[in-house]
Design an enzyme around this catalytic site. Sequence first.
Site, PDB file in Angstrom:
ATOM      1  N   GLU A 144       0.808  -1.226   0.000  1.00 56.76           N
ATOM      2  CA  GLU A 144       0.000   0.000   0.000  1.00 56.76           C
ATOM      3  C   GLU A 144       0.840   1.274   0.000  1.00 56.76           C
ATOM      4  O   GLU A 144       0.868   2.027   0.986  1.00 56.76           O
ATOM      5  CB  GLU A 144      -0.956   0.013   1.201  1.00 56.76           C
ATOM      6  CG  GLU A 144      -2.026  -1.034   1.102  1.00 56.76           C
ATOM      7  CD  GLU A 144      -3.143  -0.870   2.134  1.00 56.76           C
ATOM      8  OE1 GLU A 144      -4.239  -1.350   1.899  1.00 56.76           O
ATOM      9  OE2 GLU A 144      -2.888  -0.242   3.181  1.00 56.76           O
ATOM     10  N   GLU A 315      -6.781  -7.589  -0.513  1.00 57.45           N
ATOM     11  CA  GLU A 315      -7.279  -7.654   0.867  1.00 57.45           C
ATOM     12  C   GLU A 315      -8.770  -7.319   0.843  1.00 57.45           C
ATOM     13  O   GLU A 315      -9.152  -6.239   0.396  1.00 57.45           O
ATOM     14  CB  GLU A 315      -6.557  -6.638   1.764  1.00 57.45           C
ATOM     15  CG  GLU A 315      -5.046  -6.848   1.843  1.00 57.45           C
ATOM     16  CD  GLU A 315      -4.356  -5.824   2.743  1.00 57.45           C
ATOM     17  OE1 GLU A 315      -5.046  -5.093   3.467  1.00 57.45           O
ATOM     18  OE2 GLU A 315      -3.121  -5.750   2.695  1.00 57.45           O
TER      19      GLU A 315
HETATM   20  C1  GAL Z   1      -4.447  -2.451   5.040  1.00 59.19           C
HETATM   21  C2  GAL Z   1      -3.055  -3.039   5.166  1.00 59.19           C
HETATM   22  C3  GAL Z   1      -3.036  -4.283   5.998  1.00 59.19           C
HETATM   23  C4  GAL Z   1      -3.859  -4.104   7.237  1.00 59.19           C
HETATM   24  C5  GAL Z   1      -5.256  -3.722   6.857  1.00 59.19           C
HETATM   25  C6  GAL Z   1      -6.191  -3.563   8.038  1.00 59.19           C
HETATM   26  O1  GAL Z   1      -4.386  -1.087   4.837  1.00 59.19           O
HETATM   27  O2  GAL Z   1      -2.504  -3.309   3.906  1.00 59.19           O
HETATM   28  O3  GAL Z   1      -1.708  -4.593   6.336  1.00 59.19           O
HETATM   29  O4  GAL Z   1      -3.273  -3.119   8.023  1.00 59.19           O
HETATM   30  O5  GAL Z   1      -5.224  -2.510   6.178  1.00 59.19           O
HETATM   31  O6  GAL Z   1      -7.482  -3.230   7.608  1.00 59.19           O
END
Ligand code: GAL
Length: 633
Positions: A144, A315
């Site tokens: 990110e 994610e």
């Molecule tokens: C994203 C990140 C992850 C985790 C997640 C939590 O921004 O890539 O590592 O922190 O959020 O929602």
Amino acid sequence: MKRTLGVCYYPEHWPEEKWAEDADRMAALGLTWVRIGEFAWSRMEPEPGRYDWGWLDRAIATLGARGLKVVLGTPTATPPRWMLDRHPDMLAVDKDGRPRGFGSRRHYCFSHQGYRAECAKIVSALAERYGKNPHVAAWQTDNEYACHATTLSYSEAAKTAFQDWLAQKYQSPDALNRAWGNVFWSMEYRDFREVGLPNLTVTEPNPSHVMDFRRFSSDQVASFNRLQVEIIRKHSTAPVAHNFMGAITEFDHWKVGADLDIASWDSYPLGFLSDRIPADAEHRRRFVRQGDPDFQAFHHDLYRAVGRGRWWIMEQQPGPVNWAPFNPDPLPGMARLWAWEAFAHGAEAVCYFRWRQAPFAQEQMHAGLLRPDSAPAPAFGEAGQVARELAAMSEAGTGRAEVALVFDYASDWAWEIQPQGRSFSYFWLVFHFYKGLRKLGLNIDIIPPDTADLSAYRLVLAPGLFTLSDPLKAALAAFDGTAILGPRANSRTPDFAIPVPLPPALPGLDAVVARVESLPPDVPVALAQGGALVSWREKLEGSAGVVEAAEDGWPAMVAAGRLHYLAGWPDEAALTRILLRACAAEGIETEILPEGLRRRETATHRFLFNYNCVPAEWGGVTIPAAGVHWQPL
Ligand code: GAL
């Protein structure tokens, strides 16, 4: 194309005895991908130059033995503590001049050459070791970019690199002075080394200065990423991805995407609604457990284009997150709906974040597919259901769009630098148009600002573009469909000055923006046919045909043939009318969808997504709350 599911996993967080059981359960659930490694630098290289690959070898082997494919992340978002001893000046510096310290993540400046060299070293070591590993089937660079506002750094390293970038761009300080208009307030420079960063000035810095700093900072992200991609490609033929974010515009994702094989993004629908989407209280209440019905789709369409057709969700929110102002539990069914909506937009894979909730450290309140005690959390069952449904649906093809919406990162920087009215935001203007289109049941393509060929589309929309690129100008001149530009189209030169002849200067369209005004959102400019312009309105002169007029008599939208110019920010009623008229003129079929229901067509199926917390009726079918309905075309 085969659609697949996956999960983000941190073997280094769990006792090794648990790995085999975890891997068995992942495989039994029907998962294909496991992303690992992206924060594990302190375990990969516990001391400078002393690598420990044993645990990672065994983790990959354990997953691979169950047929799971690994996405291996480079760990450069989390430099270990020893790195700071070697490079004390590697930290990014915030606008107020304070270093952004150790103790969380993303504590580095993209311009620091020493840190870049360390990144090249760890990425080389990782790619050499796992480049030919049969279980490593994809890569992720860093994690990110821009998260936690980490693109803009006001460090010494950034200053020197910026000066070099300017010298390269302008060749002489005189050329820079002319381009920026530095005669204003005696800001002229005699040497590139005199140019500082645009922070800590007494009042606002020169917008041209800031614009170049934004371009430079964006280029630093692109070159940082490219360094890693080039190293990985030397050792591996597996595709390289990066996980982008939602509503983040600090760097030009088109440029970073050009160096990747796959664009992916991290989708947290409830976090986003709570944290960053401007919406009224009623909208927030209505969708509190489902998320905004258009925000995810917007990014699916954006990243499909950034990845030139190849994109993933790296994610996917599985339950309550930990980082938003409020962190509700998703409505049962949403972890399934979000995945299906991504697949309907052409995602190759959807990976849930994360496998098991971690009972320690920063994200202990962030749900996973499993609870901290390893019992299934609600999303576990929903992921399993999606896996079974995917297995039953043999289908491929993203679907076509007749409508294109231009998205330009530099325009977002431009209007952030010079909003001229507190509520003007390029990002939310474009999103407003996107929402308007989605409510009409349309498939939408998002396209870059240098698109050279529009012939695949019937309707092209480009709100808020601060400058028109030459390729887009030529494409518009050759386009035989309907185009709608404005507000603020072509209203600055690339150097950030008002062009003369005055904007929008569109060939064949006799219209000039004679005056602009920004208004508080509760002072609408009523339109004669209903609805209003809000926050932003322009007064047009010229002989172009008037399509929409304000009640005070000024034109609000003009046209020459199918080329239209919109002189303000239309409210929902005005936008819907404008879009319906344009679609009707082009023979594009529309359907005004019931509140909270959204539709997307792939090459083979029509999908409907019910974002409501109550059932919705559509075409004689009742779609349950948080339900997905599909039918073959
Ligand atoms: C994203 C990140 C992850 C985790 C997640 C939590 O921004 O890539 O590592 O922190 O959020 O929602």
